[in-house]
Design an enzyme around this catalytic site. Sequence first.
Site, PDB file in Angstrom:
ATOM      1  N   TYR A   7      71.644  80.551 114.860  1.00 25.14           N
ATOM      2  CA  TYR A   7      70.980  81.090 116.042  1.00 25.14           C
ATOM      3  C   TYR A   7      72.034  81.295 117.124  1.00 25.14           C
ATOM      4  O   TYR A   7      72.439  80.360 117.801  1.00 25.14           O
ATOM      5  CB  TYR A   7      69.895  80.122 116.523  1.00 25.14           C
ATOM      6  CG  TYR A   7      69.213  80.538 117.803  1.00 25.14           C
ATOM      7  CD1 TYR A   7      68.454  81.700 117.867  1.00 25.14           C
ATOM      8  CD2 TYR A   7      69.307  79.751 118.949  1.00 25.14           C
ATOM      9  CE1 TYR A   7      67.817  82.074 119.042  1.00 25.14           C
ATOM     10  CE2 TYR A   7      68.675  80.117 120.126  1.00 25.14           C
ATOM     11  CZ  TYR A   7      67.934  81.277 120.164  1.00 25.14           C
ATOM     12  OH  TYR A   7      67.302  81.639 121.329  1.00 25.14           O
ATOM     13  N   TYR A  26      65.626  90.676 114.859  1.00 20.02           N
ATOM     14  CA  TYR A  26      65.692  89.381 115.544  1.00 20.02           C
ATOM     15  C   TYR A  26      64.566  88.481 115.032  1.00 20.02           C
ATOM     16  O   TYR A  26      63.387  88.824 115.103  1.00 20.02           O
ATOM     17  CB  TYR A  26      65.564  89.601 117.044  1.00 20.02           C
ATOM     18  CG  TYR A  26      66.042  88.449 117.886  1.00 20.02           C
ATOM     19  CD1 TYR A  26      67.347  88.437 118.396  1.00 20.02           C
ATOM     20  CD2 TYR A  26      65.206  87.397 118.211  1.00 20.02           C
ATOM     21  CE1 TYR A  26      67.783  87.393 119.199  1.00 20.02           C
ATOM     22  CE2 TYR A  26      65.644  86.352 119.005  1.00 20.02           C
ATOM     23  CZ  TYR A  26      66.933  86.357 119.502  1.00 20.02           C
ATOM     24  OH  TYR A  26      67.375  85.322 120.294  1.00 20.02           O
TER      25      TYR A  26
END
Length: 388
Positions: free
Chosen positions: A341, A297
Amino acid sequence: MSVRSRDSLGGRAAIVGIGATEFSKDSGRSELKLAVEAVGAALEDAGLTPDDVDGMVTFTMDTNPEITVAQAAGIGELSFFSRIHYGGGAACATVQQAALAVATGVAEVVVCYRAFNERSGRRFGSGVQQREPSAEGAALGWALPFGLLTPASWVAMAAQRYLHAYGLAPEAFGHVAVMDRKYAATNPAAYFHGKPITLEDHAASRWIVEPLRLLDCCQETDGAQAIVVTSAERARDLRHPPAVIAAAAQGAGRAQEQMTSFYRDDLRGLPEMGVVAKQLWRTSGLGPSDIDVGILYDHFTPFVLMQLEEFGFCGPGEAADFVAGERLPLNTHGGQLGEAYLHGMNGIAEAVRQVRGTSVNQMPGASRTLITAGTGVPTSGLILGSDG
Protein backbone atom coordinates in the site's frame (compact mmCIF):
# COMPACT_ATOMS: atom_id res chain seq x y z
CA MET A 1 -8.53 20.19 -18.85
CA SER A 2 -12.26 20.82 -18.99
CA VAL A 3 -14.81 18.17 -18.07
CA ARG A 4 -16.57 19.15 -21.30
CA SER A 5 -13.80 19.07 -23.88
CA ARG A 6 -10.66 17.20 -24.92
CA ASP A 7 -7.34 18.58 -23.67
CA SER A 8 -4.00 18.80 -25.46
CA LEU A 9 -1.72 17.18 -22.87
CA GLY A 10 -1.71 13.67 -24.33
CA GLY A 11 1.57 12.54 -25.89
CA ARG A 12 3.64 15.49 -24.69
CA ALA A 13 5.28 13.90 -21.64
CA ALA A 14 6.45 10.45 -20.58
CA ILE A 15 7.51 8.47 -17.53
CA VAL A 16 11.17 7.58 -17.90
CA GLY A 17 12.21 6.38 -14.46
CA ILE A 18 10.74 4.32 -11.61
CA GLY A 19 12.35 3.49 -8.29
CA ALA A 20 11.25 2.12 -4.94
CA THR A 21 12.49 0.95 -1.58
CA GLU A 22 11.62 -2.48 -0.30
CA PHE A 23 8.05 -2.84 0.97
CA SER A 24 7.91 -3.83 4.63
CA LYS A 25 6.04 -3.55 7.90
CA ASP A 26 8.93 -1.88 9.73
CA SER A 27 11.41 0.05 7.58
CA GLY A 28 13.67 1.00 10.47
CA ARG A 29 14.39 4.42 8.98
CA SER A 30 12.82 7.83 8.56
CA GLU A 31 10.29 8.70 5.89
CA LEU A 32 12.78 11.24 4.53
CA LYS A 33 15.40 8.53 4.06
CA LEU A 34 12.82 6.35 2.32
CA ALA A 35 11.94 9.19 -0.04
CA VAL A 36 15.57 9.90 -0.91
CA GLU A 37 16.27 6.22 -1.60
CA ALA A 38 13.31 5.97 -3.96
CA VAL A 39 14.17 9.22 -5.75
CA GLY A 40 17.76 8.08 -6.25
CA ALA A 41 16.63 4.71 -7.59
CA ALA A 42 14.19 6.34 -10.03
CA LEU A 43 16.83 8.71 -11.39
CA GLU A 44 19.28 5.84 -11.78
CA ASP A 45 16.63 3.87 -13.64
CA ALA A 46 16.11 6.83 -15.98
CA GLY A 47 19.82 7.37 -16.56
CA LEU A 48 19.57 10.87 -15.13
CA THR A 49 21.29 12.65 -12.23
CA PRO A 50 20.01 14.90 -9.45
CA ASP A 51 21.36 17.87 -11.41
CA ASP A 52 18.85 17.14 -14.18
CA VAL A 53 15.84 17.60 -11.88
CA ASP A 54 14.06 20.95 -11.64
CA GLY A 55 10.62 19.90 -10.41
CA MET A 56 9.12 17.88 -7.54
CA VAL A 57 5.54 16.73 -6.81
CA THR A 58 4.14 14.82 -3.84
CA PHE A 59 1.02 14.42 -1.66
CA THR A 60 -0.24 16.84 0.99
CA MET A 61 -0.04 13.98 3.51
CA ASP A 62 3.70 13.52 2.89
CA THR A 63 5.92 14.53 5.82
CA ASN A 64 8.81 15.19 3.43
CA PRO A 65 8.68 18.69 1.88
CA GLU A 66 9.81 18.97 -1.71
CA ILE A 67 12.70 21.26 -0.81
CA THR A 68 13.90 18.92 1.93
CA VAL A 69 13.85 15.86 -0.32
CA ALA A 70 15.63 17.88 -3.02
CA GLN A 71 18.34 18.95 -0.59
CA ALA A 72 18.84 15.45 0.81
CA ALA A 73 18.89 13.90 -2.67
CA GLY A 74 21.45 16.34 -4.03
CA ILE A 75 18.95 18.14 -6.28
CA GLY A 76 19.67 21.82 -6.86
CA GLU A 77 17.43 24.65 -8.01
CA LEU A 78 13.73 23.96 -8.50
CA SER A 79 11.45 25.85 -10.86
CA PHE A 80 8.36 23.83 -10.00
CA PHE A 81 6.98 22.12 -6.90
CA SER A 82 3.47 21.01 -6.07
CA ARG A 83 1.35 18.92 -3.71
CA ILE A 84 -1.94 17.13 -4.36
CA HIS A 85 -4.65 16.66 -1.74
CA TYR A 86 -7.02 13.79 -0.88
CA GLY A 87 -4.71 10.95 0.07
CA GLY A 88 -4.58 8.09 -2.43
CA GLY A 89 -6.69 10.08 -4.88
CA ALA A 90 -3.56 12.13 -5.57
CA ALA A 91 -1.43 9.34 -7.07
CA CYS A 92 -2.07 9.80 -10.79
CA ALA A 93 -2.54 13.53 -10.32
CA THR A 94 1.10 13.88 -9.24
CA VAL A 95 2.09 12.58 -12.68
CA GLN A 96 -0.47 14.87 -14.33
CA GLN A 97 1.05 17.86 -12.54
CA ALA A 98 4.52 16.82 -13.66
CA ALA A 99 3.33 16.37 -17.25
CA LEU A 100 1.66 19.78 -17.24
CA ALA A 101 4.87 21.40 -16.01
CA VAL A 102 6.94 19.63 -18.65
CA ALA A 103 4.49 20.30 -21.49
CA THR A 104 4.38 24.04 -20.73
CA GLY A 105 8.13 24.43 -20.23
CA VAL A 106 7.86 25.26 -16.54
CA ALA A 107 10.21 22.34 -15.77
CA GLU A 108 12.23 19.82 -17.74
CA VAL A 109 12.54 16.83 -15.39
CA VAL A 110 10.04 16.35 -12.57
CA VAL A 111 10.17 13.70 -9.83
CA CYS A 112 6.92 12.53 -8.23
CA TYR A 113 7.29 10.66 -4.93
CA ARG A 114 5.42 9.22 -1.97
CA ALA A 115 7.09 7.95 1.19
CA PHE A 116 5.65 6.82 4.51
CA ASN A 117 5.98 4.51 7.45
CA GLU A 118 2.30 3.66 7.25
CA ARG A 119 2.62 0.45 9.24
CA SER A 120 5.30 1.18 11.84
CA GLY A 121 4.33 4.84 12.21
CA ARG A 122 1.01 6.44 11.36
CA ARG A 123 -1.67 3.86 10.46
CA PHE A 124 -4.50 5.20 8.32
CA GLY A 125 -6.56 2.14 9.20
CA SER A 126 -6.75 3.29 12.81
CA GLY A 127 -9.20 5.97 11.75
CA VAL A 128 -9.76 9.58 12.74
CA GLN A 129 -7.64 10.74 15.68
CA GLN A 130 -6.95 14.22 17.08
CA ARG A 131 -8.16 15.96 13.92
CA GLU A 132 -7.73 19.73 13.64
CA PRO A 133 -10.97 21.69 13.08
CA SER A 134 -11.72 22.02 9.37
CA ALA A 135 -14.55 21.93 6.85
CA GLU A 136 -13.64 18.33 6.10
CA GLY A 137 -13.85 17.56 9.79
CA ALA A 138 -17.32 19.06 9.92
CA ALA A 139 -18.43 16.69 7.16
CA LEU A 140 -16.99 13.73 9.06
CA GLY A 141 -18.89 14.92 12.13
CA TRP A 142 -22.12 13.65 10.63
CA ALA A 143 -20.74 10.09 10.52
CA LEU A 144 -18.31 9.72 13.42
CA PRO A 145 -20.87 9.78 16.28
CA PHE A 146 -22.52 6.70 14.79
CA GLY A 147 -19.29 4.70 14.88
CA LEU A 148 -18.11 5.28 11.32
CA LEU A 149 -14.54 6.02 12.37
CA THR A 150 -12.34 4.28 9.82
CA PRO A 151 -11.97 4.11 6.02
CA ALA A 152 -13.29 0.54 6.10
CA SER A 153 -16.47 1.66 7.83
CA TRP A 154 -17.02 4.46 5.33
CA VAL A 155 -16.56 2.16 2.34
CA ALA A 156 -18.77 -0.50 3.91
CA MET A 157 -21.79 1.78 3.58
CA ALA A 158 -21.46 2.00 -0.21
CA ALA A 159 -20.47 -1.66 -0.47
CA GLN A 160 -23.62 -2.77 1.35
CA ARG A 161 -25.80 -0.69 -0.92
CA TYR A 162 -24.04 -2.12 -4.00
CA LEU A 163 -24.70 -5.69 -2.89
CA HIS A 164 -28.35 -4.94 -2.10
CA ALA A 165 -28.99 -3.15 -5.39
CA TYR A 166 -27.66 -6.00 -7.55
CA GLY A 167 -28.71 -8.96 -5.43
CA LEU A 168 -25.14 -10.02 -4.66
CA ALA A 169 -23.45 -11.55 -1.61
CA PRO A 170 -20.14 -10.41 -0.03
CA GLU A 171 -18.44 -13.30 -1.82
CA ALA A 172 -18.64 -11.17 -4.97
CA PHE A 173 -15.77 -9.09 -3.64
CA GLY A 174 -13.59 -12.16 -3.19
CA HIS A 175 -12.74 -12.36 -6.89
CA VAL A 176 -10.74 -9.13 -6.61
CA ALA A 177 -8.80 -10.37 -3.58
CA VAL A 178 -7.99 -13.71 -5.22
CA MET A 179 -6.86 -12.01 -8.44
CA ASP A 180 -4.53 -9.61 -6.61
CA ARG A 181 -2.98 -12.31 -4.50
CA LYS A 182 -2.48 -14.54 -7.55
CA TYR A 183 -0.21 -11.91 -9.11
CA ALA A 184 1.44 -11.02 -5.78
CA ALA A 185 2.38 -14.66 -5.32
CA THR A 186 4.73 -14.52 -8.32
CA ASN A 187 6.10 -11.02 -7.60
CA PRO A 188 9.26 -11.13 -5.45
CA ALA A 189 8.76 -7.48 -4.41
CA ALA A 190 5.30 -8.19 -3.00
CA TYR A 191 4.72 -8.61 0.72
CA PHE A 192 2.51 -11.62 -0.06
CA HIS A 193 4.96 -13.20 -2.47
CA GLY A 194 4.34 -16.93 -2.59
CA LYS A 195 1.00 -16.63 -0.76
CA PRO A 196 -1.98 -16.94 -3.11
CA ILE A 197 -5.47 -17.29 -1.66
CA THR A 198 -8.73 -18.94 -2.71
CA LEU A 199 -12.34 -17.81 -2.59
CA GLU A 200 -12.71 -20.10 0.40
CA ASP A 201 -9.88 -18.25 2.19
CA HIS A 202 -11.61 -14.96 1.47
CA ALA A 203 -14.94 -16.20 2.82
CA ALA A 204 -13.26 -17.56 5.95
CA SER A 205 -11.43 -14.33 6.80
CA ARG A 206 -12.86 -12.36 9.69
CA TRP A 207 -15.28 -9.50 9.37
CA ILE A 208 -13.83 -5.99 9.64
CA VAL A 209 -17.01 -4.02 8.95
CA GLU A 210 -19.78 -5.96 7.22
CA PRO A 211 -19.81 -6.59 4.29
CA LEU A 212 -16.00 -6.17 4.28
CA ARG A 213 -13.78 -9.01 5.44
CA LEU A 214 -10.10 -8.83 6.29
CA LEU A 215 -9.12 -9.92 2.77
CA ASP A 216 -11.19 -7.10 1.27
CA CYS A 217 -8.93 -4.51 2.91
CA CYS A 218 -5.49 -3.43 1.70
CA GLN A 219 -2.29 -3.66 3.66
CA GLU A 220 -0.49 -1.06 5.74
CA THR A 221 3.03 -0.65 4.41
CA ASP A 222 6.35 1.13 5.04
CA GLY A 223 8.12 2.22 1.88
CA ALA A 224 8.52 4.75 -0.91
CA GLN A 225 8.05 5.00 -4.66
CA ALA A 226 9.31 7.65 -7.07
CA ILE A 227 8.44 8.39 -10.71
CA VAL A 228 10.46 10.55 -13.16
CA VAL A 229 8.64 12.53 -15.87
CA THR A 230 10.13 14.46 -18.78
CA SER A 231 9.15 15.44 -22.32
CA ALA A 232 8.30 12.77 -24.87
CA GLU A 233 11.13 14.05 -27.08
CA ARG A 234 13.80 13.82 -24.39
CA ALA A 235 12.45 10.47 -23.26
CA ARG A 236 13.41 8.83 -26.53
CA ASP A 237 17.12 9.39 -25.79
CA LEU A 238 17.07 7.87 -22.31
CA ARG A 239 17.75 4.41 -20.93
CA HIS A 240 14.37 2.69 -21.27
CA PRO A 241 11.50 2.79 -23.75
CA PRO A 242 9.29 5.65 -22.54
CA ALA A 243 5.82 5.17 -21.11
CA VAL A 244 4.07 8.02 -22.88
CA ILE A 245 1.28 9.78 -20.98
CA ALA A 246 -1.58 9.43 -23.45
CA ALA A 247 -4.07 11.05 -21.07
CA ALA A 248 -4.23 12.27 -17.47
CA ALA A 249 -7.23 13.46 -15.49
CA GLN A 250 -8.55 14.47 -12.10
CA GLY A 251 -12.16 14.17 -11.03
CA ALA A 252 -14.57 15.14 -8.26
CA GLY A 253 -18.28 14.40 -8.41
CA ARG A 254 -21.31 16.33 -7.28
CA ALA A 255 -21.84 16.27 -3.51
CA GLN A 256 -18.28 14.99 -3.14
CA GLU A 257 -16.88 14.44 0.33
CA GLN A 258 -13.74 12.67 1.49
CA MET A 259 -14.98 9.05 1.71
CA THR A 260 -18.32 9.99 3.30
CA SER A 261 -20.38 11.05 0.28
CA PHE A 262 -23.45 9.35 1.75
CA TYR A 263 -25.94 12.03 0.71
CA ARG A 264 -25.69 11.50 -3.02
CA ASP A 265 -28.71 10.24 -4.89
CA ASP A 266 -27.03 6.89 -5.57
CA LEU A 267 -24.34 4.97 -3.64
CA ARG A 268 -23.92 2.19 -6.20
CA GLY A 269 -21.11 3.87 -8.12
CA LEU A 270 -18.17 6.26 -7.93
CA PRO A 271 -19.10 9.53 -9.67
CA GLU A 272 -15.63 10.99 -9.14
CA MET A 273 -14.15 8.12 -11.15
CA GLY A 274 -16.85 8.58 -13.74
CA VAL A 275 -15.55 12.12 -14.30
CA VAL A 276 -12.01 10.77 -14.71
CA ALA A 277 -13.18 8.04 -17.09
CA LYS A 278 -14.95 10.49 -19.39
CA GLN A 279 -11.90 12.72 -19.54
CA LEU A 280 -9.43 9.90 -20.16
CA TRP A 281 -11.48 8.33 -22.94
CA ARG A 282 -12.19 11.71 -24.55
CA THR A 283 -8.59 12.91 -24.48
CA SER A 284 -6.95 9.64 -25.55
CA GLY A 285 -9.54 8.70 -28.15
CA LEU A 286 -9.49 5.20 -26.67
CA GLY A 287 -12.11 2.99 -25.06
CA PRO A 288 -12.27 -0.06 -22.80
CA SER A 289 -11.46 -2.48 -25.63
CA ASP A 290 -8.17 -0.68 -26.30
CA ILE A 291 -6.72 -1.28 -22.81
CA ASP A 292 -4.31 -4.18 -22.37
CA VAL A 293 -3.78 -4.00 -18.59
CA GLY A 294 -5.71 -2.25 -15.83
CA ILE A 295 -4.09 -1.08 -12.61
CA LEU A 296 -7.10 -0.15 -10.48
CA TYR A 297 -6.78 1.34 -7.01
CA ASP A 298 -7.70 -1.42 -4.60
CA HIS A 299 -7.70 -0.10 -1.07
CA PHE A 300 -11.00 -1.99 -0.73
CA THR A 301 -12.28 -4.65 -3.12
CA PRO A 302 -15.81 -3.25 -3.72
CA PHE A 303 -14.42 -0.07 -5.25
CA VAL A 304 -12.49 -2.08 -7.86
CA LEU A 305 -15.80 -3.47 -9.09
CA MET A 306 -17.40 -0.04 -9.19
CA GLN A 307 -14.44 1.38 -11.12
CA LEU A 308 -14.76 -1.26 -13.83
CA GLU A 309 -18.38 -0.26 -14.24
CA GLU A 310 -17.65 3.49 -14.27
CA PHE A 311 -15.11 2.97 -17.07
CA GLY A 312 -17.56 0.91 -19.11
CA PHE A 313 -15.71 -2.39 -19.06
CA CYS A 314 -19.00 -4.00 -18.06
CA GLY A 315 -22.52 -3.06 -17.04
CA PRO A 316 -23.76 -2.10 -13.56
CA GLY A 317 -23.58 -5.05 -11.19
CA GLU A 318 -21.58 -7.16 -13.66
CA ALA A 319 -18.03 -6.46 -12.48
CA ALA A 320 -17.67 -9.47 -10.18
CA ASP A 321 -18.29 -11.80 -13.11
CA PHE A 322 -15.98 -9.67 -15.27
CA VAL A 323 -13.13 -10.14 -12.78
CA ALA A 324 -13.88 -13.81 -12.23
CA GLY A 325 -13.69 -14.39 -15.98
CA GLU A 326 -10.30 -12.63 -16.15
CA ARG A 327 -11.49 -10.62 -19.13
CA LEU A 328 -8.81 -7.98 -18.46
CA PRO A 329 -5.49 -8.45 -16.65
CA LEU A 330 -5.79 -6.40 -13.46
CA ASN A 331 -3.21 -5.35 -10.87
CA THR A 332 -0.46 -7.55 -12.24
CA HIS A 333 1.92 -6.50 -9.44
CA GLY A 334 -0.51 -7.78 -6.81
CA GLY A 335 -2.10 -4.42 -6.09
CA GLN A 336 -2.28 -2.81 -2.70
CA LEU A 337 -3.88 -5.94 -1.32
CA GLY A 338 -0.95 -8.10 -2.42
CA GLU A 339 2.17 -6.07 -3.18
CA ALA A 340 2.12 -2.97 -0.98
CA TYR A 341 0.00 0.00 0.00
CA LEU A 342 1.90 3.02 -1.32
CA HIS A 343 -1.12 5.24 -1.98
CA GLY A 344 -1.20 3.91 -5.54
CA MET A 345 2.27 5.01 -6.62
CA ASN A 346 3.54 1.43 -6.90
CA GLY A 347 0.68 0.76 -9.30
CA ILE A 348 1.94 3.49 -11.63
CA ALA A 349 5.35 1.81 -11.59
CA GLU A 350 3.77 -1.51 -12.57
CA ALA A 351 1.95 0.13 -15.47
CA VAL A 352 5.31 1.47 -16.69
CA ARG A 353 6.85 -2.00 -16.45
CA GLN A 354 4.01 -3.46 -18.50
CA VAL A 355 4.59 -0.88 -21.24
CA ARG A 356 8.35 -1.53 -21.12
CA GLY A 357 7.83 -5.29 -21.21
CA THR A 358 9.66 -5.89 -17.91
CA SER A 359 6.94 -6.88 -15.44
CA VAL A 360 7.41 -10.15 -13.57
CA ASN A 361 3.84 -10.87 -14.68
CA GLN A 362 4.23 -9.46 -18.16
CA MET A 363 1.19 -9.50 -20.40
CA PRO A 364 2.11 -10.26 -24.03
CA GLY A 365 1.77 -7.25 -26.30
CA ALA A 366 0.81 -4.85 -23.52
CA SER A 367 1.10 -1.37 -25.02
CA ARG A 368 -1.68 0.55 -23.25
CA THR A 369 -2.31 0.60 -19.52
CA LEU A 370 -5.03 2.27 -17.48
CA ILE A 371 -4.15 3.41 -13.95
CA THR A 372 -6.50 4.83 -11.34
CA ALA A 373 -5.95 6.53 -8.00
CA GLY A 374 -7.87 6.36 -4.73
CA THR A 375 -11.66 6.26 -4.85
CA GLY A 376 -14.26 7.56 -2.45
CA VAL A 377 -12.30 10.82 -2.55
CA PRO A 378 -11.56 13.30 -5.36
CA THR A 379 -9.36 11.17 -7.59
CA SER A 380 -7.26 10.89 -10.73
CA GLY A 381 -6.23 8.53 -13.53
CA LEU A 382 -3.76 7.93 -16.33
CA ILE A 383 -3.48 6.10 -19.61
CA LEU A 384 0.08 5.17 -20.52
CA GLY A 385 1.20 3.88 -23.90
CA SER A 386 4.32 2.83 -25.72
CA ASP A 387 6.08 5.36 -27.94
CA GLY A 388 4.69 4.85 -31.42
